[in-house]
Scaffold this motif. Structure first.
Motif, PDB file in Angstrom:
ATOM      1  N   TYR A  73      44.203  51.367  79.880  1.00 16.08           N
ATOM      2  CA  TYR A  73      43.958  52.370  80.922  1.00 16.08           C
ATOM      3  C   TYR A  73      44.417  53.766  80.523  1.00 16.08           C
ATOM      4  CZ  TYR A  73      48.729  50.687  81.303  1.00 16.08           C
ATOM      5  OH  TYR A  73      49.997  50.287  80.978  1.00 16.08           O
ATOM      6  N   CYS A  74      45.146  53.890  79.426  1.00 17.25           N
ATOM      7  CA  CYS A  74      45.905  55.126  79.184  1.00 17.25           C
ATOM      8  C   CYS A  74      45.182  56.078  78.232  1.00 17.25           C
ATOM      9  CB  CYS A  74      47.277  54.771  78.615  1.00 17.25           C
ATOM     10  SG  CYS A  74      48.328  56.218  78.393  1.00 17.25           S
ATOM     11  N   GLY A  75      45.103  57.339  78.623  1.00 12.11           N
ATOM     12  CA  GLY A  75      44.389  58.345  77.832  1.00 12.11           C
ATOM     13  C   GLY A  75      44.992  58.603  76.468  1.00 12.11           C
ATOM     14  N   GLN A 111      59.646  62.507  78.290  1.00 17.37           N
ATOM     15  CA  GLN A 111      58.695  61.386  78.234  1.00 17.37           C
ATOM     16  C   GLN A 111      57.805  61.545  77.007  1.00 17.37           C
ATOM     17  OE1 GLN A 111      54.987  60.687  80.846  1.00 17.37           O
ATOM     18  NE2 GLN A 111      56.561  59.502  81.891  1.00 17.37           N
ATOM     19  N   SER A 112      57.409  60.433  76.427  1.00 19.63           N
ATOM     20  CA  SER A 112      56.442  60.519  75.323  1.00 19.63           C
ATOM     21  C   SER A 112      55.768  59.177  75.128  1.00 19.63           C
ATOM     22  CB  SER A 112      57.140  60.924  74.009  1.00 19.63           C
ATOM     23  OG  SER A 112      57.781  59.823  73.428  1.00 19.63           O
ATOM     24  N   GLY A 113      54.784  59.142  74.238  1.00 22.28           N
ATOM     25  CA  GLY A 113      54.226  57.877  73.812  1.00 22.28           C
ATOM     26  C   GLY A 113      55.326  57.062  73.145  1.00 22.28           C
ATOM     27  N   LEU A 140      65.234  59.434  80.256  1.00 26.46           N
ATOM     28  CA  LEU A 140      64.294  59.179  79.168  1.00 26.46           C
ATOM     29  C   LEU A 140      63.191  58.263  79.662  1.00 26.46           C
ATOM     30  CD1 LEU A 140      66.711  58.502  76.148  1.00 26.46           C
ATOM     31  CD2 LEU A 140      65.599  60.657  76.800  1.00 26.46           C
ATOM     32  N   SER A 141      61.984  58.472  79.155  1.00 29.80           N
ATOM     33  CA  SER A 141      60.876  57.565  79.428  1.00 29.80           C
ATOM     34  C   SER A 141      60.107  57.435  78.119  1.00 29.80           C
ATOM     35  CB  SER A 141      60.007  58.124  80.561  1.00 29.80           C
ATOM     36  OG  SER A 141      58.995  57.205  80.893  1.00 29.80           O
ATOM     37  N   LEU A 142      60.661  56.625  77.236  1.00 32.10           N
ATOM     38  CA  LEU A 142      60.165  56.542  75.860  1.00 32.10           C
ATOM     39  C   LEU A 142      59.771  55.109  75.503  1.00 32.10           C
ATOM     40  CD1 LEU A 142      62.929  58.839  74.225  1.00 32.10           C
ATOM     41  CD2 LEU A 142      60.695  59.530  75.072  1.00 32.10           C
ATOM     42  N   GLY A 143      59.519  54.319  76.544  1.00 33.50           N
ATOM     43  CA  GLY A 143      58.937  53.007  76.325  1.00 33.50           C
ATOM     44  C   GLY A 143      59.917  51.925  75.924  1.00 33.50           C
ATOM     45  N   LEU A 162      63.344  55.504  82.670  1.00 36.38           N
ATOM     46  CA  LEU A 162      62.206  55.049  83.477  1.00 36.38           C
ATOM     47  C   LEU A 162      61.246  54.247  82.601  1.00 36.38           C
ATOM     48  CD1 LEU A 162      60.458  55.134  86.093  1.00 36.38           C
ATOM     49  CD2 LEU A 162      59.460  57.242  85.222  1.00 36.38           C
ATOM     50  N   LEU A 163      61.057  52.997  82.968  1.00 40.12           N
ATOM     51  CA  LEU A 163      60.114  52.136  82.244  1.00 40.12           C
ATOM     52  C   LEU A 163      59.295  51.382  83.292  1.00 40.12           C
ATOM     53  CD1 LEU A 163      59.389  50.979  79.331  1.00 40.12           C
ATOM     54  CD2 LEU A 163      60.797  49.029  79.994  1.00 40.12           C
ATOM     55  N   ARG A 164      58.073  51.822  83.481  1.00 35.09           N
ATOM     56  CA  ARG A 164      57.246  51.163  84.501  1.00 35.09           C
ATOM     57  C   ARG A 164      56.859  49.758  84.048  1.00 35.09           C
ATOM     58  NH1 ARG A 164      52.548  55.214  86.691  1.00 35.09           N
ATOM     59  NH2 ARG A 164      53.836  56.770  87.726  1.00 35.09           N
ATOM     60  N   VAL A 204      54.897  50.895  89.261  1.00 33.73           N
ATOM     61  CA  VAL A 204      53.603  50.264  88.984  1.00 33.73           C
ATOM     62  C   VAL A 204      52.499  51.295  89.195  1.00 33.73           C
ATOM     63  CG1 VAL A 204      54.410  47.998  89.750  1.00 33.73           C
ATOM     64  CG2 VAL A 204      53.281  49.528  91.398  1.00 33.73           C
ATOM     65  N   MET A 205      51.308  50.934  88.738  1.00 33.02           N
ATOM     66  CA  MET A 205      50.120  51.687  89.143  1.00 33.02           C
ATOM     67  C   MET A 205      49.492  50.931  90.302  1.00 33.02           C
ATOM     68  SD  MET A 205      48.408  52.785  85.548  1.00 33.02           S
ATOM     69  CE  MET A 205      48.785  51.242  84.780  1.00 33.02           C
ATOM     70  N   CYS A 206      48.956  51.643  91.270  1.00 33.30           N
ATOM     71  CA  CYS A 206      48.302  50.945  92.380  1.00 33.30           C
ATOM     72  C   CYS A 206      46.820  51.308  92.393  1.00 33.30           C
ATOM     73  CB  CYS A 206      48.976  51.255  93.707  1.00 33.30           C
ATOM     74  SG  CYS A 206      49.226  52.981  94.053  1.00 33.30           S
TER      75      CYS A 206
HETATM   76  N1  SAM Z   1      55.538  55.429  76.693  1.00 31.12           N
HETATM   77  C1  SAM Z   1      56.311  55.413  77.884  1.00 31.12           C
HETATM   78  C2  SAM Z   1      56.196  54.083  78.589  1.00 31.12           C
HETATM   79  O1  SAM Z   1      55.435  53.233  78.146  1.00 31.12           O
HETATM   80  O2  SAM Z   1      56.904  53.868  79.568  1.00 31.12           O
HETATM   81  C3  SAM Z   1      56.015  56.568  78.815  1.00 31.12           C
HETATM   82  C4  SAM Z   1      54.657  57.209  78.744  1.00 31.12           C
HETATM   83  S1  SAM Z   1      53.424  56.327  79.608  1.00 31.12           S
HETATM   84  C5  SAM Z   1      51.988  57.175  79.128  1.00 31.12           C
HETATM   85  C6  SAM Z   1      53.716  56.847  81.273  1.00 31.12           C
HETATM   86  C7  SAM Z   1      52.984  56.135  82.378  1.00 31.12           C
HETATM   87  O3  SAM Z   1      51.692  56.674  82.544  1.00 31.12           O
HETATM   88  C8  SAM Z   1      52.715  54.661  82.216  1.00 31.12           C
HETATM   89  O4  SAM Z   1      53.841  53.894  82.520  1.00 31.12           O
HETATM   90  C9  SAM Z   1      51.543  54.422  83.181  1.00 31.12           C
HETATM   91  O5  SAM Z   1      51.972  53.841  84.386  1.00 31.12           O
HETATM   92  C10 SAM Z   1      51.010  55.834  83.442  1.00 31.12           C
HETATM   93  N2  SAM Z   1      49.559  55.892  83.202  1.00 31.12           N
HETATM   94  C11 SAM Z   1      48.919  55.715  82.036  1.00 31.12           C
HETATM   95  N3  SAM Z   1      47.583  55.752  82.215  1.00 31.12           N
HETATM   96  C12 SAM Z   1      47.359  55.950  83.535  1.00 31.12           C
HETATM   97  C13 SAM Z   1      46.181  56.069  84.349  1.00 31.12           C
HETATM   98  N4  SAM Z   1      44.968  55.971  83.824  1.00 31.12           N
HETATM   99  N5  SAM Z   1      46.340  56.282  85.675  1.00 31.12           N
HETATM  100  C14 SAM Z   1      47.575  56.405  86.204  1.00 31.12           C
HETATM  101  N6  SAM Z   1      48.720  56.285  85.497  1.00 31.12           N
HETATM  102  C15 SAM Z   1      48.625  56.060  84.166  1.00 31.12           C
END
Ligand code: SAM
Length: 373
Positions: A73-75, A111-113, A140-143, A162-164, A204-206
């Protein structure tokens, strides 16, 4: 408003975790305009009770879009060849942290990839040590990383992470990620972060394809089960250059996606009461006043982007990212104005630690009351 809804809202305001999963799902399914407003009002009343009419601000630094992950889903997923990849230098991040402090924001998010390497670990340690004198609350949000790496970054000065989890349903997670991405590892990372002493955030994403109200209700129970301090969640917004956007037909209008995002904030506030909840930038991508509406639905944190505008187009996780051409100074004035329009003020000078975290710390140290805001 029906008597049933009135009773659910009254019960959820009395104490945290007062609702069963089916009741959480029923609140998430509310659609009638008057009932929705009652839901948002009840959640906002709890936000005001626990956090006042103030919003905690964290300046957001998008430190780089190089990512080892390939989330469907991620750009900025690894396989998206259309993205111009970048990584900020340590000097650039330090300069942004200084700018953040100058703006009066006492808290910063980096935050980063996702990159797992000794070079990246040392780079982040170096940045954290250099910004330590600014005395910011650093998230930090670095996965996903090993526990040792999380510990090294904590020792170097980070206080929150932050780690979703993206979804608490492992089967749904599997449909959104390649086979080598592990839901179980993400949960284990959340546990490791906790052991390292971070304020831990997840989310989460909803509105994901295949997601149900029951899944979302379970997500909220997951937040409680993991006893997290902060929630950063938001609507899924398809990015045109990702497999998920191509495979899922148009799921929801912007309005429907926004309302679902607001309902998740409201029901999470009603269930957990004292956690920090961010009004995600994705809400603003769906409506210009999306973040303010997030606050009016129970969120207490906003994260204005302070990254240089020249990088912002390269960090597009989803379509319609806002503020692509606005520098941090403009963002600050716009934010103040927008929050004032709903009777809220920016909580300058405070790190905005999660009340849930402070209570947790006090309970473990048997200290009555709370600590520094
Ligand atoms: N790499 C880190 C990680 O995995 O936690 C942080 C960066 S990551 C790109 C940040 C967040 O962007 C993800 O946890 C995800 O929930 C959100 N995200 C990515 N693609 C998305 C989309 N298409 N729509 C909404 N949220 C999105």
């Amino acid at each position: 408003m029906t008597d049933g809804l009135h009773k659910l809202l009254a019960r959820s305001a009395e104490r945290p975790c007062a609702l069963a999963r089916s009741e959480l799902a029923a609140l998430l399914a509310v659609e009638d305009g008057t009932e929705l407003q009652a839901l948002f009002d009840a959640a906002y009343a709890l936000k005001v009770k626990y956090c006042g009419k103030r919003v905690a601000i964290r300046g957001l630094v998008e430190a780089g879009n190089v990512c080892a992950k390939d989330c469907l889903y991620c750009g900025i997923r690894r396989s998206n060849g259309k993205v111009t990849r970048y990584r900020l230098s340590a000097d650039e991040i330090v300069r942004l942290a200084e700018l953040n402090a100058k703006q009066g924001y006492a808290s910063l998010v980096i935050q980063s990839g996702e990159i797992e390497s000794e070079e990246q670990t040392r780079f982040v340690e170096d940045v954290l040590r250099r910004i330590a004198p600014l005395d910011l609350g650093v998230t930090l949000s670095l996965g996903e990383q090993t526990e040792e790496v999380y510990r090294r970054w904590k020792d170097a000065g980070a206080s929150r992470y932050l780690l979703r989890i993206e979804t608490s349903n492992p089967d749904l997670y599997t449909t959104l990620h390649p086979a080598n991405h592990s839901w179980e590892r993400r949960v284990e990372c959340l546990r490791a972060l906790r052991r390292c002493g971070y304020q831990v955030g997840t989310g989460v994403m909803c509105g994901l394809p295949g997601q149900t109200y029951d899944d979302l209700a379970h997500d909220i129970e997951f937040y409680d089960k993991m006893d997290v301090d902060m929630i950063g969640m938001g609507p899924f917004i398809p990015h045109p250059d990702t497999p998920l956007a191509t495979s899922c037909q148009s799921l929801a209008t912007n309005h429907q996606a926004l309302i679902l995002g607001l309902k998740m904030i409201a029901v999470t506030r009603l269930y957990l009461h004292d956690v920090n909840i961010a009004a995600a930038t994705a809400l603003q991508a769906l409506a210009p006043d999306g973040r303010e509406r997030g606050v009016r639905a129970g969120a207490n944190v906003v994260m204005p982007n302070i990254t240089d505008v020249k990088y912002r187009r390269s960090y597009q996780l989803y379509a319609g990212k806002p503020c692509l051409d606005e520098n941090a100074g403009l963002c600050k004035r716009c934010l103040e104005r927008r929050l004032a329009s709903i009777g809220e003020t920016v909580d300058y000078g405070h790190r905005g630690d999660s009340l849930h975290y402070r209570r947790r710390m006090c309970a473990s140290a048997s200290i009555p009351g709370g600590g520094e805001r």
